[in-house]
Enzyme design. Sequence first.
Site, PDB file in Angstrom:
ATOM      1  N   ASP A 387       6.982  34.737  27.211  1.00  0.00           N
ATOM      2  CA  ASP A 387       7.907  34.872  28.342  1.00  0.00           C
ATOM      3  C   ASP A 387       9.031  35.836  27.959  1.00  0.00           C
ATOM      4  O   ASP A 387       9.605  35.752  26.850  1.00  0.00           O
ATOM      5  CB  ASP A 387       8.492  33.502  28.701  1.00  0.00           C
ATOM      6  CG  ASP A 387       9.331  33.577  29.958  1.00  0.00           C
ATOM      7  OD1 ASP A 387       8.748  33.563  31.062  1.00  0.00           O
ATOM      8  OD2 ASP A 387      10.563  33.649  29.830  1.00  0.00           O
ATOM      9  N   ASN A 395      16.745  41.633  36.000  1.00  0.00           N
ATOM     10  CA  ASN A 395      16.388  42.154  37.326  1.00  0.00           C
ATOM     11  C   ASN A 395      17.616  42.276  38.219  1.00  0.00           C
ATOM     12  O   ASN A 395      17.779  43.257  38.958  1.00  0.00           O
ATOM     13  CB  ASN A 395      15.348  41.228  37.990  1.00  0.00           C
ATOM     14  CG  ASN A 395      13.929  41.773  37.852  1.00  0.00           C
ATOM     15  OD1 ASN A 395      13.737  42.932  37.510  1.00  0.00           O
ATOM     16  ND2 ASN A 395      12.957  40.920  38.110  1.00  0.00           N
ATOM     17  N   ASP A 404      10.112  46.171  36.737  1.00  0.00           N
ATOM     18  CA  ASP A 404       8.689  46.506  36.686  1.00  0.00           C
ATOM     19  C   ASP A 404       8.368  47.359  35.467  1.00  0.00           C
ATOM     20  O   ASP A 404       7.309  47.191  34.833  1.00  0.00           O
ATOM     21  CB  ASP A 404       8.282  47.249  37.957  1.00  0.00           C
ATOM     22  CG  ASP A 404       8.260  46.333  39.182  1.00  0.00           C
ATOM     23  OD1 ASP A 404       8.298  45.088  39.003  1.00  0.00           O
ATOM     24  OD2 ASP A 404       8.183  46.852  40.328  1.00  0.00           O
ATOM     25  N   GLU A 431       7.223  36.949  34.778  1.00  0.00           N
ATOM     26  CA  GLU A 431       7.475  37.570  33.475  1.00  0.00           C
ATOM     27  C   GLU A 431       6.725  36.876  32.345  1.00  0.00           C
ATOM     28  O   GLU A 431       7.022  37.107  31.161  1.00  0.00           O
ATOM     29  CB  GLU A 431       8.991  37.560  33.191  1.00  0.00           C
ATOM     30  CG  GLU A 431       9.590  36.196  32.923  1.00  0.00           C
ATOM     31  CD  GLU A 431      10.000  35.467  34.195  1.00  0.00           C
ATOM     32  OE1 GLU A 431      10.802  34.545  34.112  1.00  0.00           O
ATOM     33  OE2 GLU A 431       9.501  35.852  35.288  1.00  0.00           O
TER      34      GLU A 431
END
Length: 529
Positions: A387, A395, A404, A431
């Site tokens: 993770d 983000n 991305d 993620e």
Amino acid sequence: MFGLLKIRIVILAAVFLGLVPFVASEIMRTRADMARQLDAMNQSMMQALLRSQRGFVETRIEIERLSETIALYDSLRHMSAADCNDSMSRTLEIQEKVERISLISPGGTIYCSTDPKAIGVYVGDRAYFTGAIASKGVVWSDFIISRITGRLLLQSAKAVRTGDRVDFVLAIALNTGYLRQASLDQFNLPLTYGMLLDAHGKVLDGGPMPGVKDPLSETTAKRLAEIGTGLVLPDTYGAGGNVFAVTTLPGTTDRIGFGVATDQVRSVATRAMIERLALVGLVALSIAAAVLGLLEWLVLRGLRQVVHVAERVSAGDWTSRITQTSVLPDLALVGRSVNMMLDSLQASVNTDPLTGLANRRALDTFLLASLNRLKRHGVGFTVVMIDIDAFKPFNDHYGHGMGDDVLQLVGATIQRFARRTDEIAARYGGEEFTLILTETDPEKLRLHLEALRQAVAAIAIPHLHSPHAVCTVSIGYAAAKDDDTPLAAISRADGCMYLAKRKGRNRVEGLPDDHRDLELLAGFMTDVA
């Protein structure tokens, strides 16, 4: 598959529809053959009847000549009864057609006979006797029942006179057994009936031949009496499958009739037709089999494989491919095109479009196969959950476009650590990433995953909201067990990954030796971002 079946049915139908004109012509030909044979049978029976008539007439003439000859024996007028009986018996020995010769007194009593039982029998009331008294020629009776033997007989009688005085009446009984056998011998067909009938159709003698069970029907007997001489055809007047021939015996009102079964004629013609149709049908089946075989080899097997592949894809199996190449260029091109399309679809269905890694669908399939291999063959493997730390703040701060980019960079790094063909790197969701590794040794596994953690950190993606100032990953791993379900295997590795987060992130954690630590995980797994 139903469509391919319809193709076969259409081909078979076309082949057999082509046989319809032949079958129709064979049926017409069989009917014509049967009609010719039945007509020949009818003609044969009529000829046999005519021969029987001629034979009967010749027998009557012969008996009448015998009567005339015996009547010339003047000594009969003066013989004693014993000498008369002896003389008549010698005459009878050379006459196979005669059953009995008797001399009857003008009063109607038999006084001389070849049959001792006839002596003293009164026949003066018989029509043949009274007819002979009134006539100068030979008089014949119809078939009558003998008062002496109880059998059917045909009686002739001639009055022997001296002037106008009747000395005696000479009576000669015709042997009806001989007459019947002589009539039967005229037929070259197997008879079903042979009988003598009176003017009303009543059977006087004979009837069904041996092996025939059904008696003559009243309708048929009545018709035989009506026509006198002629034929009763099959399936008319109750004749069933027989053809009956009847003729009136000359000089009497009685008739002689015969029956011949037509079943054999019909069955022979029908059997010949069936044999011809069977032969043609066999040829047609051979042609159909050859056409279907050629169609199968050239077309249907390729189409069937296309249908099979389509069914497997519909069931979720994207690995099925067309392996047989058709000799027909167009079908071969179709096969190659389908395989290319499936390759492209499989890649899109099983690949995460952002990172290029395997997606969740491909991961589930791979994990299930690995668990089955572990249960059957004992081939162990390790589930690794990865993770990206504090990805949501990243983000929010840098934007989803940069997020991305991070997913792509981290995914490419993780892909390098799934090096064997029986290993997989997948994007689990968001993620999170997953590795299925064949390594199960704890020390080697930890070193391998530490190298992965360091490789991600070495990318040095700036992250203002991370205590490490760059993007890092937390890694958890757990060896699969042979009684695991896919969810259980993922859950243990996921728990270890959350344990790594709990201990400060940017860490690698395996399944703790003390399983009580797993209970602690349940309390904070939902609290860690």
